[in-house]
Design a protein around this motif. Structure first.
Motif, PDB file in Angstrom:
ATOM      1  N   LYS A 131     -23.690  24.920  57.663  1.00  0.00           N
ATOM      2  CA  LYS A 131     -24.323  26.075  58.265  1.00  0.00           C
ATOM      3  C   LYS A 131     -25.281  25.376  59.442  1.00  0.00           C
ATOM      4  N   ALA A 132     -25.773  24.340  59.240  1.00  0.00           N
ATOM      5  CA  ALA A 132     -26.626  23.672  60.245  1.00  0.00           C
ATOM      6  C   ALA A 132     -26.523  22.162  60.388  1.00  0.00           C
ATOM      7  N   PRO A 174     -22.096  21.841  61.895  1.00  0.00           N
ATOM      8  CA  PRO A 174     -21.241  23.217  61.962  1.00  0.00           C
ATOM      9  C   PRO A 174     -19.868  22.828  62.586  1.00  0.00           C
TER      10      PRO A 174
END
Length: 303
Positions: A219-220, A148
């Protein structure tokens, strides 16, 4: 020389880590910190009772070796100044932002008989895993390294290629023989002024390929690698530590028992090289391939 005086240039997160290693080592003493922001430098230096210098030359004067942990755009300049002062250098990756400058710095270190080591400490991880003991050359290497956005804007001075992909570029340069002959790449800017997501495919004369993906806008976190050989393939998920290995070679993903601290291992190897106990594990010339690949990938995207 019985004790190596080590100075650290850069009072950021990694500079602090390197200062801790130098201060704790049995073979070194921490000579000081260099940071143009005196308050930031003093905050790192104070726990060790050493000064912060706002001029690099002042740190060089009291040091036998320095660790360069400033933003990547300043690496080459500080390395050059340290070598000119006859100091050994450990520089965080990348060595430089162009192949020509990297070659020049590596050559200068050899000419002067100085240690120039580059902070590709993931080589220590790959070695502990057993990847360098495999007798075959890969036909294909694929990697995914996603994270991220950094809340502190870490490494926002360069693209994700120099920030995250550089680790896998270095591993590809170690595992696949020869120099790449072609690169195809694409990328995009998302939250910085530089490329934040990139994918690059390098093709070698042998027909082997390295397909590398990196993002600092995911996102991750995701960290995977797949290496295909004539005899089978190895797929690793470094976060879950899941492994699929159809080759006849034994590898391990959990290396914590033999390599609990890769940064410490890299720093200690640098100290030993400076003291003449061993050769450098990652000399300047050994880091040129990653710089050449990064430069070519970024140029392909920008064009």
């Amino acid at each position: 020389m019985s004790e190596l005086r080590v100075g650290v240039a850069g009072a950021g997160v990694f500079g602090n880590y390197h200062a801790q290693k130098a201060a704790a080592s049995a073979t070194t003493s921490l000579s000081g910190i260099f940071d143009i922001d005196d308050a930031r430098g003093k905050a790192v230096a104070a726990p060790y009772g050493v000064p912060n210098y706002t001029k690099l030359e002042d740190l060089l004067e009291v040091s036998d070796a320095i660790v360069v942990a400033v933003p990547a755009v300043y690496h080459a300049d500080l390395v050059r100044r340290a070598l000119a002062a006859d100091k050994h250098v450990l520089v965080e990756k990348p060595l430089a932002l162009t192949e020509s400058v990297a070659r020049d710095l590596a050559g200068e270190a050899v000419k002067k008989g100085l240690i120039l080591q580059v902070g590709h400490q993931e080589r220590f991880v790959a070695k502990a895993m057993g990847m360098f003991r495999i007798e075959e050359t890969p036909k294909l290497m694929e990697s995914i390294r996603f994270s991220p956005p950094s809340p502190e804007g870490r490494a926002g001075d360069v693209s994700v290629i120099w920030d995250l992909m550089i680790h896998d570029l270095d591993l590809a340069g170690c595992l696949i023989e020869g120099r790449f002959k072609d690169v195809q790449a694409n990328g995009s800017r998302l939250h910085t002024d530089h490329i934040d997501e990139a994918e690059a495919t390098f093709t070698y004369s042998s027909g082997a390929q390295a397909v590398l993906k990196a993002s600092r806008a995911a996102k991750a976190r995701e960290r995977k690698m797949r290496v295909v050989y004539e005899s089978g393939e190895i797929s690793v998920d470094f976060l879950t530590r899941e492994v699929v290995n159809t080759t006849p070679y034994e590898i391990r993903v959990d290396v914590s028992s033999v390599l609990p601290d890769p940064l410490l291992a890299a720093d200690e190897s640098f100290y030993r090289a400076c003291l003449g106990y061993q050769n450098s594990m990652i000399p300047g010339h050994g880091a040129i391939a990653a710089v050449a690949m990064a430069e070519a990938a970024e140029a392909a995207i920008e064009s």
